[in-house]
Design a protein around this motif. Structure first.
Motif, PDB file in Angstrom:
ATOM      1  N   ALA A  41       0.828  -1.211   0.000  1.00 49.88           N
ATOM      2  CA  ALA A  41       0.000   0.000   0.000  1.00 49.88           C
ATOM      3  C   ALA A  41       0.861   1.260   0.000  1.00 49.88           C
ATOM      4  N   ARG A  42       1.957   1.255   0.768  1.00 47.42           N
ATOM      5  CA  ARG A  42       2.858   2.405   0.827  1.00 47.42           C
ATOM      6  C   ARG A  42       3.520   2.672  -0.522  1.00 47.42           C
ATOM      7  N   ALA A  43       3.750   1.606  -1.282  1.00 43.49           N
ATOM      8  CA  ALA A  43       4.440   1.740  -2.565  1.00 43.49           C
ATOM      9  C   ALA A  43       3.492   2.039  -3.724  1.00 43.49           C
ATOM     10  N   MET A  44       2.203   2.018  -3.458  1.00 44.21           N
ATOM     11  CA  MET A  44       1.219   2.133  -4.528  1.00 44.21           C
ATOM     12  C   MET A  44       1.359   3.423  -5.343  1.00 44.21           C
ATOM     13  N   ASP A  45       1.694   4.531  -4.703  1.00 45.70           N
ATOM     14  CA  ASP A  45       1.807   5.816  -5.405  1.00 45.70           C
ATOM     15  C   ASP A  45       3.235   6.132  -5.858  1.00 45.70           C
ATOM     16  N   ALA A  46       4.144   5.185  -5.709  1.00 43.81           N
ATOM     17  CA  ALA A  46       5.540   5.416  -6.099  1.00 43.81           C
ATOM     18  C   ALA A  46       5.667   5.632  -7.605  1.00 43.81           C
ATOM     19  N   LYS A  47       6.482   6.591  -7.979  1.00 39.98           N
ATOM     20  CA  LYS A  47       6.721   6.891  -9.390  1.00 39.98           C
ATOM     21  C   LYS A  47       8.090   6.385  -9.861  1.00 39.98           C
ATOM     22  N   THR A  48       9.028   6.271  -8.911  1.00 39.77           N
ATOM     23  CA  THR A  48      10.390   5.866  -9.258  1.00 39.77           C
ATOM     24  C   THR A  48      10.824   4.692  -8.378  1.00 39.77           C
ATOM     25  N   PHE A  49      11.182   3.577  -9.017  1.00 39.33           N
ATOM     26  CA  PHE A  49      11.549   2.351  -8.306  1.00 39.33           C
ATOM     27  C   PHE A  49      13.037   2.044  -8.498  1.00 39.33           C
ATOM     28  N   GLY A  50      13.652   1.558  -7.412  1.00 38.45           N
ATOM     29  CA  GLY A  50      15.008   1.032  -7.493  1.00 38.45           C
ATOM     30  C   GLY A  50      14.945  -0.480  -7.352  1.00 38.45           C
ATOM     31  N   ILE A  51      15.491  -1.190  -8.319  1.00 36.19           N
ATOM     32  CA  ILE A  51      15.488  -2.658  -8.279  1.00 36.19           C
ATOM     33  C   ILE A  51      16.860  -3.102  -7.780  1.00 36.19           C
ATOM     34  N   LEU A  52      16.892  -3.706  -6.598  1.00 32.45           N
ATOM     35  CA  LEU A  52      18.150  -4.044  -5.936  1.00 32.45           C
ATOM     36  C   LEU A  52      18.642  -5.422  -6.362  1.00 32.45           C
ATOM     37  N   VAL A  53      19.872  -5.459  -6.832  1.00 35.65           N
ATOM     38  CA  VAL A  53      20.492  -6.707  -7.277  1.00 35.65           C
ATOM     39  C   VAL A  53      21.796  -6.907  -6.519  1.00 35.65           C
ATOM     40  N   SER A  54      22.001  -8.090  -5.992  1.00 39.08           N
ATOM     41  CA  SER A  54      23.288  -8.423  -5.388  1.00 39.08           C
ATOM     42  C   SER A  54      24.116  -9.186  -6.412  1.00 39.08           C
ATOM     43  N   ASP A  55      25.421  -8.900  -6.463  1.00 41.91           N
ATOM     44  CA  ASP A  55      26.262  -9.670  -7.381  1.00 41.91           C
ATOM     45  C   ASP A  55      26.963 -10.829  -6.667  1.00 41.91           C
ATOM     46  N   LYS A  56      26.461 -11.184  -5.475  1.00 43.58           N
ATOM     47  CA  LYS A  56      26.943 -12.401  -4.827  1.00 43.58           C
ATOM     48  C   LYS A  56      26.594 -13.592  -5.715  1.00 43.58           C
ATOM     49  N   LYS A  57      27.485 -14.549  -5.810  1.00 39.59           N
ATOM     50  CA  LYS A  57      27.339 -15.645  -6.770  1.00 39.59           C
ATOM     51  C   LYS A  57      26.005 -16.376  -6.656  1.00 39.59           C
ATOM     52  N   GLY A  58      25.531 -16.631  -5.463  1.00 36.25           N
ATOM     53  CA  GLY A  58      24.295 -17.388  -5.297  1.00 36.25           C
ATOM     54  C   GLY A  58      23.045 -16.536  -5.217  1.00 36.25           C
ATOM     55  N   GLN A  59      23.182 -15.218  -5.372  1.00 38.51           N
ATOM     56  CA  GLN A  59      22.020 -14.341  -5.269  1.00 38.51           C
ATOM     57  C   GLN A  59      21.761 -13.526  -6.536  1.00 38.51           C
ATOM     58  N   ALA A  60      22.709 -13.452  -7.426  1.00 36.14           N
ATOM     59  CA  ALA A  60      22.613 -12.575  -8.595  1.00 36.14           C
ATOM     60  C   ALA A  60      21.435 -12.959  -9.479  1.00 36.14           C
ATOM     61  N   LYS A  61      20.499 -12.020  -9.642  1.00 37.12           N
ATOM     62  CA  LYS A  61      19.303 -12.242 -10.459  1.00 37.12           C
ATOM     63  C   LYS A  61      19.155 -11.110 -11.475  1.00 37.12           C
TER      64      LYS A  61
END
Length: 331
Positions: A228-248
């Protein structure tokens, strides 16, 4: 008390005839850093160095870093293998808690009072208690239960991770309920969104057995509030880890397209260790995590912005209903 067996590491170092050994340890073992390094050096004649930044699991393997430091072998403490292949020979040294048989008997008695006898139970736990599942199975069978211990993908039999509940999925159709042996709620809540079967927690420290109900509801309310808090968001940051087993990376850019298709802006942000301080002042309205689920679910209050999982983003964009809520797995 945690049990640690250094013998497999010492044997591997000797067999490799390693001259330089890299050591990677979890936060809970940092106080034994000098003891571990000293013993390996004394028993093998090799030199050692220890990575001191946080280690969150075998998904956070330091094999490429150890290779860059010219190490001959990496000793990774606290976890079992997660990544399919390492860049450097790696020995995994899991840590195990010492439990008395009386504790397992007390927990079995508690389960017999809360779960229906004659029914089939799926047993699961984390690596720290995995050695006790066979004994726990025997004790529960004497209480009239049938027991299944599943073998999942990239985990040991009966093992669950915060991002991998495949051992439960493997036997879900055969069982009436799931029993998690361990402490904390993070894993049981994850199980409750993986399986539709009732989930019971069996805490070997407090000796309490509880059916997971109100905790799941509270979790859902918190996640609903984040959406609900994010519903009006206009700008999103997509967080990616470059750890070998987490990188997506592929998932991150797929989410970026979804967000942009909805008329919002999205930016992919990469870090090894994802911390709220790293994104201060960037000017984001909301975040989407693609790395370890704990960042979204356990650390949400640390972030200034609401942070969602990929599944929660689909709910926000109207592509899923909240009734279809799930927790993503990394592998």
């Amino acid at each position: 008390m945690l049990k640690m067996d250094l013998e497999p590491a010492i044997k591997a170092v000797k067999k490799k005839k390693a001259k330089l050994v890299a050591i990677q340890i979890p936060e809970g073992l940092k106080q034994r850093t000098l003891e571990i390094a000293s013993k390996i050096e004394e028993k093998t004649g090799a030199e050692t160095f220890t990575f001191m930044d946080p280690c969150f699991g075998a998904c956070d393997i330091a094999d490429s870093r150890a290779k860059a430091m010219d190490a001959d072998i990496l000793i990774h403490f606290g976890h079992s293998r997660f990544v399919p292949k390492e860049e450097l020979e790696t020995v995994y040294i899991p840590l195990h808690y010492s439990l008395k048989k009386s504790a397992l008997k007390a927990l079995a008695e508690g389960i017999s009072k809360k779960a229906k006898k004659g029914k089939t139970i799926a047993l699961c736990t984390t690596i720290q208690y995995l050695d006790y599942l066979p004994e726990f199975k025997k004790i529960l069978k004497t209480k009239g239960f049938k027991i299944e211990i599943g073998k999942g993908k990239n985990v040991l039999q009966g093992q669950v991770l915060g991002c991998n509940y495949s051992s439960v999925k493997a036997v879900e159709k055969k069982v009436d309920s799931v029993v998690f042996l361990g402490d904390g709620l993070f894993h049981p809540i994850g199980i409750s969104f993986t399986s539709k079967k009732p989930v019971f927690t069996a805490n070997p420290h407090s000796l309490e057995v509880n059916k997971l109900e109100s905790e799941r509801d509270l979790f859902l309310r918190k996640r609903s509030a984040a959406i609900a808090r994010a519903m009006d968001a206009k700008t999103f940051g997509i967080l990616v880890s470059d750890k070998k087993g987490q990188a997506k990376k592929e998932l991150a850019f797929a989410l970026k397209k979804k967000i942009e298709k909805s008329g919002r802006k999205a930016f992919v942000l990469v870090a090894d260790y994802i911390k709220p301080e790293y994104i201060l002042g960037v000017g984001l309205d909301a975040l989407v995590g693609t790395a370890c689920p704990r960042i979204v679910f356990d650390d949400a209050s640390s972030f200034k912005q609401p942070i969602l999982s990929a599944s929660e983003l689909d709910i926000l964009l109207g592509q899923k209903k909240f009734g279809q809520y799930k927790i993503e797995e990394l592998n």
